[in-house]
Design a protein around this motif. Structure first.
Motif, PDB file in Angstrom:
ATOM      1  N   SER A  94      -1.845   5.417  -7.073  1.00 40.02           N
ATOM      2  CA  SER A  94      -2.834   4.741  -6.717  1.00 40.02           C
ATOM      3  C   SER A  94      -4.098   5.340  -5.788  1.00 40.02           C
ATOM      4  O   SER A  94      -3.903   5.194  -4.389  1.00 40.02           O
ATOM      5  CB  SER A  94      -2.490   4.010  -6.735  1.00 40.02           C
ATOM      6  OG  SER A  94      -4.532   3.052  -6.090  1.00 40.02           O
ATOM      7  N   PRO A  95      -4.516   6.293  -5.984  1.00 39.70           N
ATOM      8  CA  PRO A  95      -5.927   6.641  -5.245  1.00 39.70           C
ATOM      9  C   PRO A  95      -6.552   5.879  -3.881  1.00 39.70           C
ATOM     10  O   PRO A  95      -6.962   6.105  -2.864  1.00 39.70           O
ATOM     11  CB  PRO A  95      -7.124   7.526  -5.862  1.00 39.70           C
ATOM     12  CG  PRO A  95      -6.506   7.349  -7.743  1.00 39.70           C
ATOM     13  CD  PRO A  95      -5.072   6.790  -7.327  1.00 39.70           C
ATOM     14  N   ARG A  96      -6.737   4.703  -4.996  1.00 33.42           N
ATOM     15  CA  ARG A  96      -7.467   3.057  -3.293  1.00 33.42           C
ATOM     16  C   ARG A  96      -5.743   3.178  -2.489  1.00 33.42           C
ATOM     17  O   ARG A  96      -6.258   3.452  -0.981  1.00 33.42           O
ATOM     18  CB  ARG A  96      -7.920   2.503  -5.031  1.00 33.42           C
ATOM     19  CG  ARG A  96      -7.931   1.560  -3.907  1.00 33.42           C
ATOM     20  CD  ARG A  96      -8.553   0.382  -4.550  1.00 33.42           C
ATOM     21  NE  ARG A  96      -8.868  -0.371  -3.760  1.00 33.42           N
ATOM     22  CZ  ARG A  96     -11.021  -1.032  -3.589  1.00 33.42           C
ATOM     23  NH1 ARG A  96     -11.361  -0.115  -4.104  1.00 33.42           N
ATOM     24  NH2 ARG A  96     -11.237  -1.764  -2.838  1.00 33.42           N
ATOM     25  N   ALA A  97      -4.915   3.102  -3.131  1.00 31.06           N
ATOM     26  CA  ALA A  97      -4.260   2.441  -1.968  1.00 31.06           C
ATOM     27  C   ALA A  97      -3.891   3.574  -0.973  1.00 31.06           C
ATOM     28  O   ALA A  97      -3.401   3.480   0.136  1.00 31.06           O
ATOM     29  CB  ALA A  97      -2.454   2.678  -2.619  1.00 31.06           C
ATOM     30  N   PHE A 122       0.809  -0.867   0.358  1.00 31.15           N
ATOM     31  CA  PHE A 122      -0.178  -0.035   0.136  1.00 31.15           C
ATOM     32  C   PHE A 122       0.753   1.816   0.174  1.00 31.15           C
ATOM     33  O   PHE A 122       0.690   2.383  -0.475  1.00 31.15           O
ATOM     34  CB  PHE A 122      -0.799   0.325   1.270  1.00 31.15           C
ATOM     35  CG  PHE A 122      -1.736  -1.150   0.965  1.00 31.15           C
ATOM     36  CD1 PHE A 122      -3.313  -1.340  -0.065  1.00 31.15           C
ATOM     37  CD2 PHE A 122      -1.836  -2.513   2.067  1.00 31.15           C
ATOM     38  CE1 PHE A 122      -3.759  -2.595  -0.023  1.00 31.15           C
ATOM     39  CE2 PHE A 122      -2.245  -2.935   2.393  1.00 31.15           C
ATOM     40  CZ  PHE A 122      -3.794  -3.805   1.588  1.00 31.15           C
ATOM     41  N   VAL A 123       2.240   1.022   0.582  1.00 27.35           N
ATOM     42  CA  VAL A 123       2.904   2.473   0.698  1.00 27.35           C
ATOM     43  C   VAL A 123       3.301   2.462  -0.421  1.00 27.35           C
ATOM     44  O   VAL A 123       3.516   4.260  -0.873  1.00 27.35           O
ATOM     45  CB  VAL A 123       4.376   2.217   2.214  1.00 27.35           C
ATOM     46  CG1 VAL A 123       4.373   3.571   1.991  1.00 27.35           C
ATOM     47  CG2 VAL A 123       3.342   2.547   3.441  1.00 27.35           C
ATOM     48  N   ARG A 134      -4.543   6.180   4.193  1.00 26.28           N
ATOM     49  CA  ARG A 134      -4.836   7.441   5.200  1.00 26.28           C
ATOM     50  C   ARG A 134      -6.292   6.618   6.262  1.00 26.28           C
ATOM     51  O   ARG A 134      -6.004   6.968   7.961  1.00 26.28           O
ATOM     52  CB  ARG A 134      -5.945   8.355   4.691  1.00 26.28           C
ATOM     53  CG  ARG A 134      -6.391   9.323   5.260  1.00 26.28           C
ATOM     54  CD  ARG A 134      -6.755  10.034   4.269  1.00 26.28           C
ATOM     55  NE  ARG A 134      -8.253   9.396   3.240  1.00 26.28           N
ATOM     56  CZ  ARG A 134      -9.808   9.186   3.345  1.00 26.28           C
ATOM     57  NH1 ARG A 134      -9.484   9.263   4.365  1.00 26.28           N
ATOM     58  NH2 ARG A 134     -10.097   8.252   2.899  1.00 26.28           N
ATOM     59  N   MET A 135      -6.961   5.678   5.752  1.00 25.94           N
ATOM     60  CA  MET A 135      -7.741   5.260   6.734  1.00 25.94           C
ATOM     61  C   MET A 135      -7.070   4.622   8.173  1.00 25.94           C
ATOM     62  O   MET A 135      -7.262   4.699   9.051  1.00 25.94           O
ATOM     63  CB  MET A 135      -8.880   3.698   6.157  1.00 25.94           C
ATOM     64  CG  MET A 135      -9.437   2.936   6.477  1.00 25.94           C
ATOM     65  SD  MET A 135     -10.822   1.966   6.028  1.00 25.94           S
ATOM     66  CE  MET A 135      -9.562   1.218   5.921  1.00 25.94           C
ATOM     67  N   ILE A 136      -5.678   3.771   7.489  1.00 23.24           N
ATOM     68  CA  ILE A 136      -5.356   2.777   8.655  1.00 23.24           C
ATOM     69  C   ILE A 136      -4.635   3.569  10.355  1.00 23.24           C
ATOM     70  O   ILE A 136      -5.199   2.978  10.844  1.00 23.24           O
ATOM     71  CB  ILE A 136      -4.122   2.266   7.708  1.00 23.24           C
ATOM     72  CG1 ILE A 136      -4.672   1.343   7.101  1.00 23.24           C
ATOM     73  CG2 ILE A 136      -3.338   1.389   9.122  1.00 23.24           C
ATOM     74  CD1 ILE A 136      -4.217  -0.213   6.260  1.00 23.24           C
ATOM     75  N   ALA A 164       4.169  12.987   1.787  1.00 25.49           N
ATOM     76  CA  ALA A 164       2.724  12.076   1.698  1.00 25.49           C
ATOM     77  C   ALA A 164       1.941  11.827   3.343  1.00 25.49           C
ATOM     78  O   ALA A 164       1.283  11.540   3.717  1.00 25.49           O
ATOM     79  CB  ALA A 164       2.080  11.400   0.955  1.00 25.49           C
ATOM     80  N   LEU A 165       2.887  10.900   3.700  1.00 26.32           N
ATOM     81  CA  LEU A 165       2.953   9.933   4.842  1.00 26.32           C
ATOM     82  C   LEU A 165       3.295  11.641   5.757  1.00 26.32           C
ATOM     83  O   LEU A 165       2.494  11.244   6.871  1.00 26.32           O
ATOM     84  CB  LEU A 165       3.750   9.311   4.978  1.00 26.32           C
ATOM     85  CG  LEU A 165       3.379   8.023   4.430  1.00 26.32           C
ATOM     86  CD1 LEU A 165       5.096   7.180   4.373  1.00 26.32           C
ATOM     87  CD2 LEU A 165       2.717   7.057   5.307  1.00 26.32           C
ATOM     88  N   ARG A 166       3.495  11.824   5.841  1.00 25.23           N
ATOM     89  CA  ARG A 166       4.295  12.941   6.203  1.00 25.23           C
ATOM     90  C   ARG A 166       2.771  13.846   6.744  1.00 25.23           C
ATOM     91  O   ARG A 166       2.181  14.521   7.726  1.00 25.23           O
ATOM     92  CB  ARG A 166       5.303  13.751   6.538  1.00 25.23           C
ATOM     93  CG  ARG A 166       5.316  15.394   7.480  1.00 25.23           C
ATOM     94  CD  ARG A 166       6.607  16.054   6.971  1.00 25.23           C
ATOM     95  NE  ARG A 166       7.959  15.428   8.078  1.00 25.23           N
ATOM     96  CZ  ARG A 166       9.193  15.477   7.587  1.00 25.23           C
ATOM     97  NH1 ARG A 166       9.283  16.244   6.552  1.00 25.23           N
ATOM     98  NH2 ARG A 166       9.825  15.230   8.622  1.00 25.23           N
ATOM     99  N   ARG A 167       2.170  14.372   5.496  1.00 27.29           N
ATOM    100  CA  ARG A 167       1.328  14.879   5.605  1.00 27.29           C
ATOM    101  C   ARG A 167      -0.020  14.680   6.202  1.00 27.29           C
ATOM    102  O   ARG A 167      -1.344  14.809   6.667  1.00 27.29           O
ATOM    103  CB  ARG A 167       0.378  15.344   3.990  1.00 27.29           C
ATOM    104  CG  ARG A 167       1.230  16.104   3.244  1.00 27.29           C
ATOM    105  CD  ARG A 167       0.828  17.106   2.333  1.00 27.29           C
ATOM    106  NE  ARG A 167       0.868  16.671   1.261  1.00 27.29           N
ATOM    107  CZ  ARG A 167       1.280  15.225   0.270  1.00 27.29           C
ATOM    108  NH1 ARG A 167       2.410  16.039   0.125  1.00 27.29           N
ATOM    109  NH2 ARG A 167       1.176  14.642  -0.563  1.00 27.29           N
ATOM    110  N   LEU A 168      -0.486  12.861   6.180  1.00 28.93           N
ATOM    111  CA  LEU A 168      -1.139  12.241   6.781  1.00 28.93           C
ATOM    112  C   LEU A 168      -0.636  11.722   8.383  1.00 28.93           C
ATOM    113  O   LEU A 168      -1.432  11.443   8.867  1.00 28.93           O
ATOM    114  CB  LEU A 168      -1.191  10.678   6.272  1.00 28.93           C
ATOM    115  CG  LEU A 168      -1.803  10.880   4.436  1.00 28.93           C
ATOM    116  CD1 LEU A 168      -1.686   9.676   4.297  1.00 28.93           C
ATOM    117  CD2 LEU A 168      -3.174  11.560   4.624  1.00 28.93           C
TER     118      LEU A 168
END
Length: 579
Positions: A510-513, A503-504, A518-520, A544-548
């Motif tokens: 992939s918007p789905r990934a 996923f990462v 984000r959900m997790i 992206a992970l930092r923003r999440l």
């Protein structure tokens, strides 16, 4: 006086002579029950507490060559050997739900040519439901009965199928009388990929019931002229020549399209299927088919070829060499450490310990090669313990140095397989290893796959609680794949999640990934659980992970696995907020 002493033992009841009641004494079977009994392929007998037949279907009438009304009301011991029924009655209550299958004969017959499965019906009334199937090969193949030996020796007790010895005996009698068999004869072997880990997780009882369900489904796939057998813990085989080998293999594969339901669980199983043509002996044909089905650990159908023997011998050599390396502690097997960074500070908080193997003549053996071999050979526990010991010693040295520099202690993350987690001595082993280092349990992060948490009853919970009380930090590895059971996040004493790299790695394309990641993260933070994202290979993913608001990251972008511990200071790529 107990109810058992009033009723007497099942064996006593079977031996007591009673006049048969009038055949119309009992109430007629309900229409829905009659429909089930008459529509079933198996012969079904419903017995009362005295082991008399309450109901029987058309298949039972054909099997015993008598009208249904001449079966109902009769003692079961007048139809089949009553010893198996008495054995079932005599089992302890705790074993009453275990799979029960025996090879039996018709009453008074010398040949045991039936397979019998028994399940408890109405527990309060003592009803039993008996499922009977004829073993046609034993009646139709000359010499097969003698090849089987004593009664029941060739029947698998879990599934009621022929076992390995039974299959070989039937093949020998049918097609291998000392000459090369017909060219159209084939043998198809089926291996349940990953079943051993699943069985360890769900428990022996549920695993046995699941195998019985698999056998029942495979029975519906075989055609006349084929022999179905269970030849190993998670292996089945079909021998015959009634249809093309590929047609047989594809039919077996389709049998796994739908999940299997056992108790409250639903399980998808993955078959790996191998096909072997005729060979000089039944044993050779079976060995060739097994090599083919184990050549690829996935949902495949593979035909045997001579190259598989070379591959198999190579795997055996690797297995032997790995065993020797682990036993001798020669230094061939080492640990490499990949840093894990705190996204908020940009500093390394710890490392994940990963197994590495440098063979004297083969060189570096990839983990993707030797780890699956270790799992299949039962060496994964020894390998895991070795890596854990190396990591504990290394961590002790790192933290002594960090203390001198005024830095907080680092942690080391260690992976536990389902087999290791199921080991009753796991906690004591870990305590002994950390005591030798010495290292505090609070500095060790244990990563468990989701399959570790599906153990029977409260065993998984009890093990986790013991580890937690000692101070270990408990993370779920590869979260989002496998069983993806979110309920245990509330039920079990967990400390964090590691998101699977699949996923990462895809989240920026992939918007789905991205939504899954984000959900997790949101789910974990809602339960006060930190999150590690692994597989960071570019700056876009890191940003992206930092923003999440992900907590920790690791990956080749930030540091490949190596011999050293976590570096001091802020990582250059994490010094400023990305993006």
């Amino acid at each position: 006086m107990s109810a058992d002493s009033i009723r007497g033992s099942a064996a006593d009841r079977a031996m007591t002579r009673r006049p048969p009641p009038p055949r119309d004494a009992g109430p007629p079977a309900a229409p829905w029950l009659a429909a089930i009994l008459d529509g079933a392929d198996e012969a079904i007998l419903v017995l009362d507490a005295d082991d008399r037949v309450l109901a029987a279907g058309h298949a039972a009438a054909r099997l015993f060559d008598r009208a249904q009304d001449r079966i109902v009301g009769q003692p079961a011991a007048g139809l089949i050997d009553g010893a198996a029924i008495a054995e079932f009655r005599g089992r302890a209550p705790a074993d009453s739900s275990q799979p029960f299958a025996r090879r039996v004969g018709r009453s008074g017959a010398a040949t045991a040519d039936l397979t019998l499965r028994i399940v408890a019906g109405d527990g309060d009334r003592g009803h039993l439901v008996c499922f009977l199937r004829e073993i046609p090969s034993l009646r139709e193949i000359p010499g097969a009965e003698a090849a089987h030996g004593e009664r029941g020796a060739a029947i698998d007790p879990v599934t009621g199928l022929a076992n390995r010895a039974g299959l070989l005996a039937q093949m020998q009698a049918a097609s291998y009388p000392g000459a090369v068999p017909p060219s159209d004869l084939h043998l198809t072997a089926l291996h349940l990929v990953g079943f051993d880990v699943l069985a360890t997780s769900i428990g022996r009882r549920a695993g046995g019931l699941l195998l019985a369900e698999v056998a029942a489904r495979l029975r519906d796939v075989v055609v006349p002229g084929e022999i179905l057998a269970r030849i190993g813990e998670a292996e089945f085989a079909v021998a015959g020549g009634g249809r093309a080998a590929t047609d047989c293999a594809e039919a077996l594969h389709r049998a796994f399209d739908e999940p299997f339901a056992v108790g409250r669980g639903t399980y998808y199983l993955t078959p790996a299927i191998g096909i072997a043509p005729h060979a000089a002996s039944a044993e050779d044909a079976l060995a060739d088919a097994e090599l083919a089905c184990r050549a690829d650990q996935g949902p495949t159908i593979r035909h045997f070829d001579a190259a598989l023997r070379t591959l198999h011998h190579d795997r055996l050599e690797i297995e032997t060499a790995l065993h020797q390396a682990l036993r001798s502690r020669s230094g061939e097997v080492s640990a490499a450490y990949q840093p894990v960074y705190d996204l908020r500070t940009g500093m390394a908080a710890g490392c994940e310990a990963l197994a590495r193997w440098h063979h004297p003549t083969r060189g570096d053996v990839p983990p993707a090669t030797f780890v699956p071999i270790a799992e299949n050979a039962g060496l994964v526990g020894l390998l895991g313990e070795h890596v854990c010991r190396l990591a504990a010693r290394a961590l002790a040295g790192w933290n002594r140095g960090r203390a001198r520099q005024g830095e907080p202690p680092a942690f080391v993350s260690i992976n536990l397989s389902a087999r290791q987690f199921a080991d009753p001595a796991l906690v004591e082993r870990l305590q002994r290893i950390l005591g030798e280092a010495p290292v505090e349990p609070a500095q060790v992060q244990l990563e468990l796959t989701e399959s570790c948490l599906l153990g029977p009853g409260n065993e998984a919970l009890a093990t986790l609680e013991r580890l937690r009380r000692l101070g270990f930090t408990l993370y779920i590895d590869d979260f989002g794949v496998g069983y993806s059971n979110f309920s245990y996040l509330q039920q079990l004493p967990l400390d964090g999640l590691k998101i699977d790299r699949s996923f990462v790695g895809a989240m920026t394309t992939s918007p789905r990934a991205f939504d899954i990641v984000r959900m997790i993260i949101e789910l974990a933070h809602g339960m006060n659980l930190p999150v590690v994202a692994e597989g960071i290979e570019n700056l876009e993913t890191c940003a992206a992970l930092r923003r999440l608001d992900c907590d920790f990251v690791q990956g080749l972008l930030l540091g490949a696995p190596g011999p050293n511990g976590p570096a001091a200071g802020v990582h250059p790529l994490l010094a400023q907020p990305a993006g």
